[in-house]
Design a protein around this motif. Sequence first.
Motif, PDB file in Angstrom:
ATOM      1  N   VAL A 152       9.660   4.990  -4.230  1.00  0.00           N
ATOM      2  CA  VAL A 152       8.647   4.730  -3.211  1.00  0.00           C
ATOM      3  C   VAL A 152       8.459   5.982  -2.374  1.00  0.00           C
ATOM      4  N   LYS A 153       7.235   6.453  -2.267  1.00  0.00           N
ATOM      5  CA  LYS A 153       6.936   7.608  -1.428  1.00  0.00           C
ATOM      6  C   LYS A 153       6.970   7.199   0.043  1.00  0.00           C
ATOM      7  N   VAL A 154       7.624   8.017   0.855  1.00  0.00           N
ATOM      8  CA  VAL A 154       7.725   7.776   2.296  1.00  0.00           C
ATOM      9  C   VAL A 154       7.464   9.094   3.025  1.00  0.00           C
ATOM     10  N   ALA A 155       7.416   9.018   4.366  1.00  0.00           N
ATOM     11  CA  ALA A 155       7.211  10.197   5.220  1.00  0.00           C
ATOM     12  C   ALA A 155       5.884  10.894   4.935  1.00  0.00           C
ATOM     13  N   GLN A 170       1.266   8.875   8.551  1.00  0.00           N
ATOM     14  CA  GLN A 170       1.874   7.551   8.576  1.00  0.00           C
ATOM     15  C   GLN A 170       3.161   7.611   9.396  1.00  0.00           C
ATOM     16  N   ASP A 171       3.748   6.441   9.657  1.00  0.00           N
ATOM     17  CA  ASP A 171       4.974   6.413  10.445  1.00  0.00           C
ATOM     18  C   ASP A 171       6.015   5.530   9.759  1.00  0.00           C
ATOM     19  N   LEU A 172       7.151   5.383  10.413  1.00  0.00           N
ATOM     20  CA  LEU A 172       8.248   4.634   9.815  1.00  0.00           C
ATOM     21  C   LEU A 172       7.892   3.176   9.590  1.00  0.00           C
ATOM     22  N   ALA A 186       7.319  -1.211   5.785  1.00  0.00           N
ATOM     23  CA  ALA A 186       6.511  -2.279   5.201  1.00  0.00           C
ATOM     24  C   ALA A 186       6.328  -2.074   3.704  1.00  0.00           C
ATOM     25  N   ARG A 187       6.121  -0.831   3.285  1.00  0.00           N
ATOM     26  CA  ARG A 187       5.922  -0.542   1.858  1.00  0.00           C
ATOM     27  C   ARG A 187       7.192  -0.831   1.058  1.00  0.00           C
ATOM     28  N   VAL A 188       8.322  -0.360   1.566  1.00  0.00           N
ATOM     29  CA  VAL A 188       9.584  -0.594   0.869  1.00  0.00           C
ATOM     30  C   VAL A 188       9.910  -2.085   0.836  1.00  0.00           C
ATOM     31  N   ALA A 189       9.649  -2.780   1.949  1.00  0.00           N
ATOM     32  CA  ALA A 189       9.904  -4.227   1.987  1.00  0.00           C
ATOM     33  C   ALA A 189       9.026  -4.965   0.989  1.00  0.00           C
ATOM     34  N   ALA A 247      15.425  -5.071  -8.433  1.00  0.00           N
ATOM     35  CA  ALA A 247      15.217  -3.696  -8.878  1.00  0.00           C
ATOM     36  C   ALA A 247      15.976  -2.701  -8.004  1.00  0.00           C
ATOM     37  N   ALA A 248      16.344  -1.567  -8.593  1.00  0.00           N
ATOM     38  CA  ALA A 248      16.870  -0.450  -7.826  1.00  0.00           C
ATOM     39  C   ALA A 248      15.712   0.260  -7.148  1.00  0.00           C
ATOM     40  N   ILE A 249      15.848   0.528  -5.852  1.00  0.00           N
ATOM     41  CA  ILE A 249      14.789   1.193  -5.097  1.00  0.00           C
ATOM     42  C   ILE A 249      15.314   2.530  -4.590  1.00  0.00           C
ATOM     43  N   ARG A 250      14.546   3.581  -4.874  1.00  0.00           N
ATOM     44  CA  ARG A 250      14.842   4.887  -4.298  1.00  0.00           C
ATOM     45  C   ARG A 250      13.610   5.361  -3.529  1.00  0.00           C
ATOM     46  N   VAL A 251      13.787   6.113  -2.450  1.00  0.00           N
ATOM     47  CA  VAL A 251      12.665   6.609  -1.669  1.00  0.00           C
ATOM     48  C   VAL A 251      12.606   8.126  -1.782  1.00  0.00           C
ATOM     49  N   ASP A 252      11.387   8.663  -1.675  1.00  0.00           N
ATOM     50  CA  ASP A 252      11.163  10.105  -1.781  1.00  0.00           C
ATOM     51  C   ASP A 252      10.346  10.564  -0.586  1.00  0.00           C
TER      52      ASP A 252
END
Length: 345
Positions: free
Chosen positions: A120-123, A127-129, A134-137, A146-151
């Motif tokens: 999941v793309k973040v930062a 956009q803000d936290l 919300a996206r990750v949730a 599923a395994a979730i990793r953020v970038d």
Amino acid sequence: MPALPPDSQAPPAAFLPGLDELLAGAHVVSLPMRVKFRGILQREALLLRGPLGWGEFCPFPEYGDAEASRWLAAAVEAGWSGFPAPLRQSIPVNATVPAVPAGRVPEVLARFGRVDAVKVKVAEPGQDLADDTARVAAVREALPGAAIRVDANGGWDVPGAVTALTRLAAVGLEYAEQPVPDIAGLAEVRHRLRAAGVPVLVAADESVRKEDDPLKVARAGAADLIVVKVAPLGGVRRALDIVAQAGLPAVVSSALDTSVGIRAGLALAAALPELPYACGLGTVSLLAADVTPDSLVPDDGAIRLRDVNPAPELLAEYAAPPERRDWWLDRLRRVHAALAAAAAP
């Protein structure tokens, strides 16, 4: 742990074809994307046809010629040297969710079929936290197991990364990719998370592929694992060497490639002695078109190893406009000259 020699960024002179040979087999394409990714809606790439197959030269436009030379070295390896012998024929891959609103997450995930891991793309700038949370949730709600990793692509500072990852850890994170831009910052984030008991591993991406010495991050103890991409590292064989010297678990990822570029990523994943994580090689699903009708996209959570042959009709349909074709061919000439100079005795 010795650093790779500087000239390892260039292929040996014997494996660098002449410019005329590259130009004779060059095709420049512009492919529409389903969603904006890295701020673009059209992905341009220069494809090269060699005696052993196709290579892809597609460094992003903002990259300088020195950095782009590694991408050309990788394309030359694919078309003129071929790939190492594979150790496996099926490569597990993750889905990729760009920085879309949470409500679009199910739509994006639907393109990947069965999914066991998601990046999941973040930062994202602008956009803000709260958007990231919300996206990750939304991903976790759609895929409870599923395994979730953020970038973050280096988008946070150290305090912001610690705050964000502490909050996002509540949904269960496999790891966080490049939370801050620099190696010292990665080491500090990793230290603070451990001290606070936050169970999020730190992965290095840009701190491997954009450094003059890709082993700095390992020597600094700044990451739990590394993300490796064939094109930015100069080819499959060089990436294998970096992983071996780093001594860290590796995730193979892509650089928003066509199926030609994904084939090189699969070759790397297939040749690694160990493959502990699903690979980020399912990104053709983010494109609205490809250069082959038999795209390298996930099927039941994995991609089977196979060769790619671009279709002439698709190369013609998605040929870049003349001015963009000229831009890419001029870039090829400059970068080829840089590689030839680096490979000269």
